[in-house]
Design a protein around this motif. Sequence first.
Motif: not given
Length: 406
Positions: A217-221
Amino acid sequence: MIHDLVLTGGEVFGHGRADVAVRAGRIAAVGPGLTGDRVHDVSGLLVTPGLVDLHTHVGPGYWGIDPDPIAWRTGVTTWVDAGSAGAYTLEGLRRAVASYGVRVPALLNISAIGLAGRTGEGRDLANCEANLAADTVRAHRDLIRGVKVRIDRETVGANGVEPLRRGLAAAAASGVPVMVHIGAAPPPLDDVLGLLRPGDIVTHCASGIASAVGPAAREAYARGVLFDIGHGSGGFAFDVAEAQVAAGLAPYTISTDLHARSVHGPAFDLPTTMAKLLAVGLPLADVIAAATERPARALGLDAGTLAPGAPADIAVFRIEEGPFEVADAHRQVRRAPLRLVNEATYVGGRLLHPRLPAPSPPWVPLTAAQRAALARRDHDVRALLAAPLVDVDGLAEQFPLDPAGP
């Protein structure tokens, strides 16, 4: 210059105390001392662009609702239909849209059958043709602004992320973003998030079922995937939203996923959903931006702004100080410091008038409390409308008697 309409004396979002002038259905000016043929005093009230709900279901099918009985009392002027229709069923959505008093851009479901039923539209890959979807987007670009794919175990069965791969291919070929619904695995959430491009949208981002708070999720964000609330009947959990905000993953957009199973709760409407993000700790200015200018920007919509030349879609709110108790999809409770109560909604400078909602469809599950509340509402509306509007002192003699008599 004399304008068609001026809203005077309000606190205008992004401008401070100012007047808003409308001419020929568009914003003409924002500033002091504006004059018009019609002047509405909105002193003490908050004036914002008409709200833009990035995830709704207003097309025919299992989930669809009529937006007009909700729009006039909530300030939502743009309702993005998020995948109710696919290539086979798009004309039904287009006919419905033509009857509404609000604006309805759409996301095309990668499954050509759309959401005629509750779920399962991604189980037959023969319905998920990327070329057909891309051709449909290009042929209906006035209506379609993106591609919608639902990825959860009920919807896709054994097909995993293949419907998403096809949705991404269709979106790339037609130059639009993808909105992906996340829910119960399989497929794993990390597999879904890893496919998304900058500008694509993950809705139900604060789902307690999917819990998008890990490294993926952090990488996508970080690479520009847009996080959208998409509250719905099971897509929003306070503890997940709080963890995301604490981790620097605040939602880019706030939407309701309003449909036949969420409109009577737990989502209710967009101002109520916005209050839940205030309860999580987001500032009011960010919450308003996430329901106006940001969703418009995400899909390239001519909406969500009071800039001169923009369509005169305007919402007028009273700010009520709280705290107010609000609940998520799992009956967790928080307190919102304030809420926005709509006082007037304009589409193209036209004031939306009250509309009564239709009965809930028979296939929608309702609690005993919801059924009782709907019955009370029907009774109260009937009683209100059955009583004469005024007594004799409120009447005028429209056709006076001849003083000379017969």
